[in-house]
Design a protein around this motif. Structure first.
Motif, PDB file in Angstrom:
ATOM      1  N   TYR A  13       0.824  -1.210   0.000  1.00 40.41           N
ATOM      2  CA  TYR A  13       0.000   0.000   0.000  1.00 40.41           C
ATOM      3  C   TYR A  13       0.859   1.262   0.000  1.00 40.41           C
ATOM      4  O   TYR A  13       0.477   2.293  -0.569  1.00 40.41           O
ATOM      5  CB  TYR A  13      -0.907  -0.020   1.229  1.00 40.41           C
ATOM      6  N   ALA A  14       2.010   1.181   0.640  1.00 41.09           N
ATOM      7  CA  ALA A  14       2.880   2.352   0.754  1.00 41.09           C
ATOM      8  C   ALA A  14       3.448   2.786  -0.581  1.00 41.09           C
ATOM      9  O   ALA A  14       3.759   3.967  -0.776  1.00 41.09           O
ATOM     10  CB  ALA A  14       4.014   2.067   1.736  1.00 41.09           C
TER      11      ALA A  14
ATOM     12  N   GLY B 191      -4.261  -7.867  10.925  1.00 42.41           N
ATOM     13  CA  GLY B 191      -3.878  -6.641  11.622  1.00 42.41           C
ATOM     14  C   GLY B 191      -2.750  -5.907  10.918  1.00 42.41           C
ATOM     15  O   GLY B 191      -2.465  -6.138   9.751  1.00 42.41           O
ATOM     16  N   GLY B 192      -2.088  -5.023  11.663  1.00 43.98           N
ATOM     17  CA  GLY B 192      -0.961  -4.285  11.117  1.00 43.98           C
ATOM     18  C   GLY B 192      -1.310  -3.441   9.917  1.00 43.98           C
ATOM     19  O   GLY B 192      -0.461  -3.131   9.089  1.00 43.98           O
ATOM     20  N   GLY B 193      -2.580  -3.076   9.781  1.00 44.65           N
ATOM     21  CA  GLY B 193      -2.998  -2.256   8.652  1.00 44.65           C
ATOM     22  C   GLY B 193      -3.510  -3.053   7.470  1.00 44.65           C
ATOM     23  O   GLY B 193      -4.052  -2.478   6.527  1.00 44.65           O
ATOM     24  N   ALA B 194      -3.356  -4.382   7.480  1.00 50.05           N
ATOM     25  CA  ALA B 194      -3.729  -5.188   6.316  1.00 50.05           C
ATOM     26  C   ALA B 194      -5.213  -5.068   5.981  1.00 50.05           C
ATOM     27  O   ALA B 194      -5.597  -4.967   4.814  1.00 50.05           O
ATOM     28  CB  ALA B 194      -3.360  -6.647   6.553  1.00 50.05           C
ATOM     29  N   SER B 195      -6.079  -5.078   6.993  1.00 50.21           N
ATOM     30  CA  SER B 195      -7.512  -4.931   6.751  1.00 50.21           C
ATOM     31  C   SER B 195      -7.829  -3.557   6.167  1.00 50.21           C
ATOM     32  O   SER B 195      -8.678  -3.416   5.282  1.00 50.21           O
ATOM     33  CB  SER B 195      -8.300  -5.121   8.049  1.00 50.21           C
ATOM     34  N   LYS B 196      -7.157  -2.534   6.669  1.00 51.69           N
ATOM     35  CA  LYS B 196      -7.348  -1.168   6.168  1.00 51.69           C
ATOM     36  C   LYS B 196      -6.931  -1.080   4.704  1.00 51.69           C
ATOM     37  O   LYS B 196      -7.607  -0.438   3.890  1.00 51.69           O
ATOM     38  CB  LYS B 196      -6.527  -0.193   7.020  1.00 51.69           C
ATOM     39  N   VAL B 197      -5.827  -1.722   4.359  1.00 44.70           N
ATOM     40  CA  VAL B 197      -5.350  -1.712   2.973  1.00 44.70           C
ATOM     41  C   VAL B 197      -6.398  -2.324   2.054  1.00 44.70           C
ATOM     42  O   VAL B 197      -6.748  -1.756   1.013  1.00 44.70           O
ATOM     43  CB  VAL B 197      -4.014  -2.470   2.846  1.00 44.70           C
ATOM     44  N   ALA B 198      -6.899  -3.497   2.432  1.00 45.49           N
ATOM     45  CA  ALA B 198      -7.911  -4.160   1.615  1.00 45.49           C
ATOM     46  C   ALA B 198      -9.160  -3.297   1.490  1.00 45.49           C
ATOM     47  O   ALA B 198      -9.731  -3.151   0.397  1.00 45.49           O
ATOM     48  CB  ALA B 198      -8.262  -5.517   2.214  1.00 45.49           C
ATOM     49  N   ALA B 199      -9.607  -2.707   2.597  1.00 46.30           N
ATOM     50  CA  ALA B 199     -10.813  -1.885   2.574  1.00 46.30           C
ATOM     51  C   ALA B 199     -10.633  -0.618   1.749  1.00 46.30           C
ATOM     52  O   ALA B 199     -11.578  -0.143   1.107  1.00 46.30           O
ATOM     53  CB  ALA B 199     -11.222  -1.527   4.000  1.00 46.30           C
ATOM     54  N   ASP B 200      -9.442  -0.049   1.752  1.00 49.08           N
ATOM     55  CA  ASP B 200      -9.173   1.175   0.986  1.00 49.08           C
ATOM     56  C   ASP B 200      -9.059   0.899  -0.515  1.00 49.08           C
ATOM     57  O   ASP B 200      -9.512   1.699  -1.339  1.00 49.08           O
ATOM     58  CB  ASP B 200      -7.876   1.831   1.464  1.00 49.08           C
ATOM     59  N   LEU B 201      -8.417  -0.198  -0.866  1.00 45.97           N
ATOM     60  CA  LEU B 201      -8.096  -0.440  -2.264  1.00 45.97           C
ATOM     61  C   LEU B 201      -9.149  -1.242  -3.019  1.00 45.97           C
ATOM     62  O   LEU B 201      -9.257  -1.133  -4.238  1.00 45.97           O
ATOM     63  CB  LEU B 201      -6.752  -1.166  -2.372  1.00 45.97           C
ATOM     64  N   MET B 202      -9.934  -2.059  -2.303  1.00 41.52           N
ATOM     65  CA  MET B 202     -10.872  -2.967  -2.951  1.00 41.52           C
ATOM     66  C   MET B 202     -12.320  -2.546  -2.676  1.00 41.52           C
ATOM     67  O   MET B 202     -12.590  -1.902  -1.666  1.00 41.52           O
ATOM     68  CB  MET B 202     -10.634  -4.392  -2.440  1.00 41.52           C
TER      69      MET B 202
ATOM     70  N   TYR C  36     -14.898 -10.371   1.546  1.00 38.29           N
ATOM     71  CA  TYR C  36     -14.719 -11.779   1.163  1.00 38.29           C
ATOM     72  C   TYR C  36     -13.245 -12.168   1.297  1.00 38.29           C
ATOM     73  O   TYR C  36     -12.918 -13.242   1.825  1.00 38.29           O
ATOM     74  CB  TYR C  36     -15.188 -11.981  -0.279  1.00 38.29           C
ATOM     75  N   HIS C  37     -12.366 -11.298   0.830  1.00 35.86           N
ATOM     76  CA  HIS C  37     -10.926 -11.564   0.869  1.00 35.86           C
ATOM     77  C   HIS C  37     -10.448 -11.778   2.303  1.00 35.86           C
ATOM     78  O   HIS C  37      -9.690 -12.712   2.591  1.00 35.86           O
ATOM     79  CB  HIS C  37     -10.193 -10.389   0.224  1.00 35.86           C
ATOM     80  N   ALA C  38     -10.914 -10.920   3.227  1.00 37.23           N
ATOM     81  CA  ALA C  38     -10.470 -10.996   4.619  1.00 37.23           C
ATOM     82  C   ALA C  38     -11.120 -12.156   5.378  1.00 37.23           C
ATOM     83  O   ALA C  38     -10.489 -12.781   6.233  1.00 37.23           O
ATOM     84  CB  ALA C  38     -10.774  -9.681   5.333  1.00 37.23           C
TER      85      ALA C  38
ATOM     86  N   GLN D 294      -9.504  -6.444  -8.934  1.00 40.13           N
ATOM     87  CA  GLN D 294     -10.189  -5.994  -7.724  1.00 40.13           C
ATOM     88  C   GLN D 294      -9.566  -4.739  -7.113  1.00 40.13           C
ATOM     89  O   GLN D 294      -9.989  -4.276  -6.061  1.00 40.13           O
ATOM     90  CB  GLN D 294     -10.236  -7.131  -6.705  1.00 40.13           C
ATOM     91  N   GLY D 295      -8.537  -4.196  -7.756  1.00 41.74           N
ATOM     92  CA  GLY D 295      -7.967  -2.923  -7.319  1.00 41.74           C
ATOM     93  C   GLY D 295      -6.849  -3.003  -6.312  1.00 41.74           C
ATOM     94  O   GLY D 295      -6.349  -1.971  -5.858  1.00 41.74           O
ATOM     95  N   LEU D 296      -6.418  -4.209  -5.958  1.00 43.78           N
ATOM     96  CA  LEU D 296      -5.359  -4.341  -4.964  1.00 43.78           C
ATOM     97  C   LEU D 296      -4.006  -3.906  -5.521  1.00 43.78           C
ATOM     98  O   LEU D 296      -3.146  -3.418  -4.789  1.00 43.78           O
ATOM     99  CB  LEU D 296      -5.286  -5.795  -4.473  1.00 43.78           C
ATOM    100  N   VAL D 297      -3.803  -4.099  -6.821  1.00 45.97           N
ATOM    101  CA  VAL D 297      -2.595  -3.618  -7.499  1.00 45.97           C
ATOM    102  C   VAL D 297      -3.009  -2.835  -8.743  1.00 45.97           C
ATOM    103  O   VAL D 297      -4.156  -2.914  -9.189  1.00 45.97           O
ATOM    104  CB  VAL D 297      -1.642  -4.773  -7.900  1.00 45.97           C
TER     105      VAL D 297
END
Length: 283
Positions: free
Chosen positions: A128-129, A153-164, A171-173, A187-190
């Protein structure tokens, strides 16, 4: 002697090659699928800070050695060993990781994630950075935390929610199923996904295109896009006015005047079809 060996081991967790103003920075723990340990996190901060203001570096590419980008946090060194030492060690390890991810989010220069293989859990932080993310079609992306009884955790859920999109992120989480590079792009992750044998060439082409643009404008643009994510339209509009004024007073005036001259007087470039010749900027 033992201390020197420990330092060398920490330094070896990150590999760097600089070629034609592109810094190729690589997670270098291929035997661990480039899992991020406290040593790697400390070294990564040192590396990216050392590269940030070097004149021979215009773009930073983050990738991984071997068949992985990063499989996330090292379960033994980052979790078990720090937890055994107590809360102070847990917090220290967290800060060491989050510090370089944050530094990378607000980096002075453009950054590209070249996702060559496995990208799991904690790997979503540095993913994400980076400003742009190009993945191999057969890369694997996963939030597997749910499969061993914890949340991402560690921001991973936030990354998925922001990008997807919300339904895709949920579903991914919740399912713990992997995405290929092509699915992650859809799906917008990359940003995009390409065949593995074309990955480095595509990333290099993107990096070379960025190198031709004005560095001050690139920095202002990437920071503006990140800042506006949580803003209302009116707040974003106001922010952009101030950001443009700041750009004009901090290195952007000469670039804007030169671009305008090339467009109006020389008629040597069209903004919609390419960038102006930044080598002609007169400070």
């Amino acid at each position: 002697m033992a201390e020197e060996q420990a330092v060398r081991a920490e330094e070896d967790t990150v590999a760097v090659t600089i070629e034609n103003r592109i810094a190729w920075v690589r997670f270098n723990r291929p035997e661990k699928r480039n899992c991020m340990s406290p040593k790697l996190n400390r070294q990564m901060l040192k590396v990216i800070e050392e590269l940030e203001f070097r004149e021979d570096v215009g773009v930073l590419v983050l990738s991984g050695e071997g068949d992985a980008w990063s499989a996330g946090m090292d379960l033994k060194e980052y979790f078990r060993e720090t937890e055994a030492q107590g809360l102070w060690a847990i917090r220290k390890s967290q800060r060491e990781a989050y510090r370089w991810w944050n530094r990378l989010r607000w980096y002075e220069k453009p950054t590209i994630a070249m996702v060559n293989g496995w990208c799991f859990g904690g790997g979503y932080g540095p993913l994400y950075a980076c400003d742009i993310a190009v993945a191999s079609d057969d890369a694997q992306f996963g939030l597997s935390e749910i499969n061993w009884g914890i949340l991402p955790g560690g921001g991973a859920s936030k990354v998925a929610a922001d990008l997807m999109p919300l339904r895709k992120a949920m579903y991914h989480a919740m399912m713990g199923e992997n995405l290929t590079g092509q699915q992650a792009a859809a799906q917008g992750l990359v940003t995009e996904s390409v065949p593995h044998d074309q990955l480095k060439a595509r990333v290099q082409a993107v990096a070379e295109a960025l190198l031709k643009k004005d560095g001050h404008a690139l920095r202002a643009t990437k920071w503006a896009v990140r800042r506006m994510i949580d803003m209302t339209y009116e707040n974003a509009e106001d922010y952009l006015i101030r950001a443009q004024e700041a750009l004009h007073s901090y290195g952007g005036v000469a670039a804007r005047k030169e671009a305008t001259r090339q467009f109006l007087d020389e008629k040597s470039f069209k903004p919609g079809l390419g960038t102006f010749d930044t080598s002609k900027i007169k400070d």
